[in-house]
Motif scaffolding. Structure first.
Motif, PDB file in Angstrom:
ATOM      1  N   LEU A 187      -8.691   9.232   0.445  1.00  0.00           N
ATOM      2  CA  LEU A 187      -8.873   8.786   1.818  1.00  0.00           C
ATOM      3  C   LEU A 187      -9.292   9.936   2.722  1.00  0.00           C
ATOM      4  N   ARG A 198      -2.790  -0.385   8.169  1.00  0.00           N
ATOM      5  CA  ARG A 198      -4.203  -0.674   8.439  1.00  0.00           C
ATOM      6  C   ARG A 198      -4.931   0.499   9.077  1.00  0.00           C
ATOM      7  N   ARG A 200       0.850  -1.196   0.000  1.00  0.00           N
ATOM      8  CA  ARG A 200       0.000   0.000   0.000  1.00  0.00           C
ATOM      9  C   ARG A 200       0.882   1.242   0.000  1.00  0.00           C
ATOM     10  N   ILE A 211      -8.110   2.407   7.434  1.00  0.00           N
ATOM     11  CA  ILE A 211      -7.764   2.754   6.056  1.00  0.00           C
ATOM     12  C   ILE A 211      -8.590   1.965   5.050  1.00  0.00           C
ATOM     13  N   ALA A 212      -8.844   0.708   5.328  1.00  0.00           N
ATOM     14  CA  ALA A 212      -9.581  -0.131   4.372  1.00  0.00           C
ATOM     15  C   ALA A 212     -10.994   0.385   4.136  1.00  0.00           C
ATOM     16  N   THR A 243      -4.880   6.894  -1.118  1.00  0.00           N
ATOM     17  CA  THR A 243      -4.234   5.605  -0.895  1.00  0.00           C
ATOM     18  C   THR A 243      -4.362   4.775  -2.157  1.00  0.00           C
ATOM     19  N   GLU A 246      -6.787   3.174  -6.725  1.00  0.00           N
ATOM     20  CA  GLU A 246      -6.537   4.441  -6.036  1.00  0.00           C
ATOM     21  C   GLU A 246      -7.851   5.039  -5.559  1.00  0.00           C
ATOM     22  N   ARG A 247      -7.851   5.582  -4.348  1.00  0.00           N
ATOM     23  CA  ARG A 247      -9.046   6.249  -3.839  1.00  0.00           C
ATOM     24  C   ARG A 247      -8.644   7.362  -2.877  1.00  0.00           C
ATOM     25  N   ASP A 279      -4.403   0.962  -2.928  1.00  0.00           N
ATOM     26  CA  ASP A 279      -4.518  -0.311  -2.223  1.00  0.00           C
ATOM     27  C   ASP A 279      -3.623  -1.361  -2.864  1.00  0.00           C
ATOM     28  N   PRO A 280      -3.346  -2.459  -2.147  1.00  0.00           N
ATOM     29  CA  PRO A 280      -2.456  -3.501  -2.682  1.00  0.00           C
ATOM     30  C   PRO A 280      -2.858  -4.006  -4.065  1.00  0.00           C
TER      31      PRO A 280
END
Length: 690
Positions: free
Chosen positions: A111, A135, A84, A156-157, A101, A108-109, A103-104
């Motif tokens: 946050l 996390r 991440r 974060i998720a 962020t 992209e989003r 994500d793995p």
């Protein structure tokens, strides 16, 4: 010459006796923003400012051009947590940068978007720190420019806020323990537990366990220590080592301790002294190889990197890895160890121009250099916490909006990793670095930015700061580009008090030596005139905060040398500055009026106290911010009243007093309006635009 009709401001017969010196303060009543007389005076000043600037030629032109140039947006370096990564970016139409962020899986989003938190644009994202696993996120926001950060936690998720607010967290670092179950942070004591007037001080280091009340937080450090102390706190990548630093206010020195968290509980770390009572700044990096890397200016004012074993962290055990350079100032470093021959990347500034060298990690031998895009400013060098072969760094110069560059140590190549997202047409400019001599013969460097092929004297803005070891380095500036595109020149002097030549350069412009800073500025002005760049009637000076003190002193010491002044968020009453905002944390830079010798330093240049009736002062615009909790706007209020009373020429003294804005970050639209007012004022009074 006719005098400008200014709002009436009574002059009280207030005189203090300090160490046998009578100190008049006729406008002390302006120190109280809640006094009806102060409010009435500020309202009248607002009317005067509006009338004096509304019809200035070029204001709308500058406003439109600065807005266009700021559509470049911005981008920040990535912070990695496993697969991440998180980074800041501002697109052309956004008021504030947004935290994203990736994500793995690669999606992209956004946050954290300050405008989503507060559509008024008054909320700013002050700081953020993900936990070691990526996390949870600790982040800090403040409202209206007051910088009074509140701390929150986010998953974060999901993007869901799970804790907060934790108040009184201004300037707090966050140091996560592995697993994301707890972190160390810095918080001020409640106002009910400190003397009146000291609510901004009395910080402590705490341990907070996620999911528990802050009432249960354990105080780790700071009890019984100096009230103005700032504390740094960090935990090594593997979670074993705790590092705590303490500095009295903004002093260029710190005490430093470490603790082995495997040897004791996080609630009761056994701190070992690394340095205490030493006149030097030191920071530690716990390497993945088990060694301790020491960044320090101890016995090295241009800084060096040493290495030792964490079990023996004191100076007598340090071994030089990257020694002090005779000319360049060492700024930061990063370690790349997923290589057959691990290396250290070392950042330097040479007369404020950045470069990066490559060194063997074991011997310190220089083995190469990192290619950079040009002669500009490099931001912090970052690598993945778990190690690797690649590093990222920010880059900008006078015509390049911020970019992020990626260096691959396997190939030795640097490539563009991310550019500012907006496409803008940047004007051509010419940048020249010149050297001149100050009053005592000291060599001072200055950057002069001009239109290509420009000849003959032209309206010029001279900018400086000269304090706190802060360096004036090249960078993308919409205001500078708009001014030069309109036909002016812009000069940035690297005055003593800054960090361009290392800590000795800083100390040559602080405490008893502060007059050197003002002399350096006067000499810069005289050089620009002698070189034919400008003339005294076409020369303006501009500065903010400590730079506001600089130009305030300059206009009182050499009013003949400058046609116009913009003085922003300034310190100007140097006899009483410690009583307001964060002033008490700066007496290590300026001195204290409570000490007879140090009072003499302050009294010798305090701008408010050096205003004299009948003098022909430059046209002056004070710009201040009502929510500024660092430098109280009362400094500019009092100085403005004094200059309006004393002005012997038909040049205006104006005050721009902005509500719901502070000393630091602000929405882009507020930046544009401020820049347009400042540039239009200076353009009119230097003849750039009539």
């Amino acid at each position: 010459m006719t005098r400008q009709p200014y709002p009436p401001a009574r002059r009280d017969d207030v005189v203090d006796d300090l160490h046998g010196t009578p100190v008049p303060d006729p406008y002390r009543w302006l120190e109280d923003p809640d006094d009806p007389a102060t409010k009435e005076w500020l309202s009248a000043q607002e009317t005067l400012f509006t009338a004096g600037t509304a019809a200035l030629p070029g204001r709308e032109r500058f406003r439109a051009r600065v807005a266009e140039l700021l559509k470049s947006g911005s981008v920040g370096a990535p912070v990695w947590r496993g697969e991440r990564r998180m980074f800041m970016r501002r697109t052309p139409e956004q008021e504030h940068a947004v935290l994203y962020t990736v994500d793995p899986g690669g999606a992209e989003r956004a946050l954290l978007d300050p405008m989503a938190l507060d559509p008024t644009g008054l909320t700013t994202l002050d700081a953020w720190q993900p936990d070691k696993e990526g996390r949870l996120l600790a982040y800090q926001v403040s409202v209206g420019g007051d910088e009074e950060s509140s701390l929150y936690l986010m998953d974060i998720a999901t993007g869901v806020r799970i804790e907060g607010p934790i108040d009184r967290c201004r300037y707090s670092p966050v140091a996560w323990l592995p697993g994301g179950e707890a972190f160390y942070y810095v918080r001020r004591l409640p106002a009910t537990e400190v003397p009146e007037g000291e609510e901004q001080f009395h910080r402590r280091v705490y341990l907070h366990r996620v999911g528990t009340s802050t009432e249960d937080d354990v105080m780790i450090f700071g009890d019984g220590m100096e009230k103005t102390n700032y504390y740094g706190v960090s935990v090594s990548r593997d979670g074993r080592w705790l590092q705590i630093s303490a500095s009295r206010g903004t002093a260029p020195r710190n005490d430093l301790w470490i603790a082995d968290l495997e040897a004791a509980s996080p609630e009761a770390p056994e701190l070992i002294v690394v340095q205490e009572g030493v006149d030097a700044q030191t920071a530690l990096n716990f390497g993945r190889d088990g060694l301790l890397y020491v960044f320090t200016d101890r016995d090295a004012p241009r800084a060096r990197v040493c290495v030792t074993d964490p079990a023996t962290p004191q100076a007598e055990h340090w071994r030089d890895l990257i020694p002090q350079d005779p000319e360049a100032v060492l700024s930061d470093f990063a370690i790349l160890d997923d290589l057959d021959r691990p290396v250290m990347l070392v950042g330097w500034t040479r007369h404020a121009i950045s470069e990066i060298s490559v060194h063997d990690l074991r011997t310190g031998e220089r083995v190469g250099a990192v290619p950079t895009p040009g002669l500009g400013t490099i931001g912090g060098i970052t690598e993945r916490p778990e190690g690797g072969y690649e590093a990222w760094f920010g880059y900008t110069d006078n015509t390049t909006p911020p970019t992020i560059q990626r260096y691959d140590a396997r190939t030795g190549e640097t490539t563009l990793w991310a550019a500012s997202p907006g496409a803008v047409e940047v004007p051509d400019v010419t940048t020249e670095q010149v050297v001149y001599r100050s009053a005592d013969g000291a060599e001072v460097h200055m950057l002069v930015i001009s239109p290509p092929g420009a000849e003959g004297p032209r309206p010029t803005i001279l900018y400086g700061y000269g304090g706190f070891g802060i360096s004036m380095t090249p960078g993308y500036s919409a205001s500078i580009l708009a001014w030069v595109e309109a036909g002016g020149a812009y000069a940035i002097a690297q005055l003593r008090g800054g960090g361009e030549q290392g800590e000795e350069w800083h100390r040559a412009g602080m405490l008893a030596h502060k007059q050197n800073v003002f002399d350096d500025l006067h000499a810069a002005a005289e050089h620009l005139i002698a070189a034919g760049v400008t003339t005294a009637d076409r020369l303006a000076i501009s500065g903010g905060s400590n730079g506001g003190l600089l130009v305030g002193a300059a206009l009182t010491q050499r009013p003949d040398l400058y046609a116009a002044v913009v003085c922003s968020a300034p310190l100007l009453d140097m006899v009483r500055y410690e009583l307001f905002g964060l002033g008490a944390t700066w007496n290590v830079e300026y001195g204290t009026a409570g000490d007879p010798e140090e009072f003499a330093w302050l009294w010798s240049y305090s701008p408010y106290h050096h205003v004299k009736e009948g003098v022909s002062y430059p046209a002056t615009l004070f710009t201040v911010f009502q929510s500024d909790t660092r430098v109280h706007p009362l400094h500019a209020w009092k100085m403005c009243a004094a200059l309006q009373h004393a002005q012997g020429a038909d040049r205006p003294i104006l005050l721009r007093n902005e509500a719901e804005a502070g000393h630091g970050a602000r929405a882009v639209s507020k930046t544009i309006e401020l820049a347009a007012d400042q540039l239009a004022f200076l353009a009119h009074h230097t003849g750039l635009l009539r």
